[in-house]
Design an enzyme around this catalytic site. Structure first.
Site, short mmCIF file in Angstrom:
data_model
loop_
_atom_site.label_atom_id
_atom_site.label_comp_id
_atom_site.label_asym_id
_atom_site.label_seq_id
_atom_site.Cartn_x
_atom_site.Cartn_y
_atom_site.Cartn_z
CG ASP A 1 -2.04 0.97 1.21
OD1 ASP A 1 -3.06 0.75 0.56
OD2 ASP A 1 -1.86 2.00 1.88
CG HIS B 1 -5.62 -3.58 0.74
ND1 HIS B 1 -4.91 -3.25 -0.40
CD2 HIS B 1 -5.24 -2.69 1.69
CE1 HIS B 1 -4.13 -2.21 -0.15
NE2 HIS B 1 -4.31 -1.85 1.11
#
Length: 305
Positions: A112, A277
């Site tokens: 991320d 994620h």
């Protein structure tokens, strides 16, 4: 009087504060021995997101897990200029911390936000970064290029935090736990992957870092785009072995992720995962295996690129 609960740490890792490139201090966890690899966390997390992966890799690597500037218990400088939270500055932090630990060359993996820092470090310091892994992002410039129409609604937070200083900080601070907790909920397929104590630490750390987190995102809508565009126009690319891991969205988002990444990274392995994620927490064994595969890859010859 309520009890004070200790903050969770990575078991077996040592903690210290190390000075980064421009005098700020980062909180850094280190463990293991062997060839070094630095692991950079994402949003809205801290270095703790790597707790499973880091311990596994520490069996035969020196593993370095910092909190990025502006996150966790690292320093949170005021956003006095756009460069304070540029990925170029944050990448320089990581190079400086590794050097302070005695490593002038190291592998680098990021998730991320940390992946964006890792990419910038690899572009700016190609003789320092030996291998690069990114988890569940696109390069900054490409990310903004592919977001459009109704599909861009999944990235509403990018647009909110791209606004000038003031409004986004006030809006998020007014309901910080709900804001940051939202992402921990909707981006996770297996909620048990983030236990209560770790979730509480993520929320506490994020709640205390709203201005710096917003500044990090604001930089990605401004100065980071400028840096990426200059690199694209000059033909600058990632010269080391690169592995990209992303969620398997199929055709839902309407872009060719492999093609976008290959334009930056000729020596590319692209993988998809069925995890959510937060894949380093939800599917840590898979991510460890991916990183081990990367770390033994030899750089492609220039003629092959």
């Amino acid at each position: 009087m309520s009890a004070v609960h200790p903050r969770p740490t990575i078991p077996g890792f040592d903690y210290q504060r190390l000075t980064a490139a421009d005098g700020i201090d980062l909180n850094v966890a280190t463990g293991g021995t062997g060839a070094p690899i630095v692991l950079l966390h994402g949003f809205p997390q801290t270095h703790l997101m790597w707790r499973h992966v880091a311990r596994a890799l520490a069996s035969d690597h020196t593993v370095i897990c910092p909190d990025l500037r502006g996150y966790g218990t690292s320093d949170k400088p005021v956003e006095a200029s756009p460069d304070v939270y540029s990925k170029r500055t944050m990448a320089a932090d990581i190079v400086a911390v590794a050097a302070a630990l005695g490593h002038d060359r190291f592998a680098l993996a990021g998730h991320d936000r940390g992946a964006l820092v890792a990419v910038r470090a690899a572009l700016d310091h190609p003789d320092t970064i030996t291998h690069l892994a990114t988890l569940d992002v696109l390069p900054t410039l490409d990310m903004w290029d592919v977001l459009h129409g109704a599909n861009a609604a999944v990235a509403f937070h990018l647009y909110l935090m791209a606004q000038p200083p003031g409004l986004p900080e006030r809006m998020i601070e007014a309901s910080a736990d709900a804001f940051f907790g939202y992402f921990l909920d909707v981006w996770t397929q297996n909620s048990a992957a983030i236990p209560d104590d770790v979730r509480a630490e993520y929320l506490r750390a994020s709640r205390e870092a709203v201005p710096s987190i917003v500044a990090d995102y604001r930089a990605s809508a401004g100065i980071d785009v400028e840096h990426d565009r200059a690199d694209r126009e000059s033909g600058r690319r990632l010269t080391m072995p690169v592995t990209v891991v992303q969620q398997d969205w199929g055709d839902a988002l309407g872009y060719d992720a492999v093609g976008l990444w290959r334009a930056w990274a000729p020596d590319l392995v692209h993988r998809t995962t069925n995890a959510g994620h937060f894949m380093a927490e939800e599917s840590s064994d898979e991510i460890v295996a991916v990183l081990r595969d990367l770390l033994v890859r030899q750089p492609a010859t220039r003629s092959a690129l």
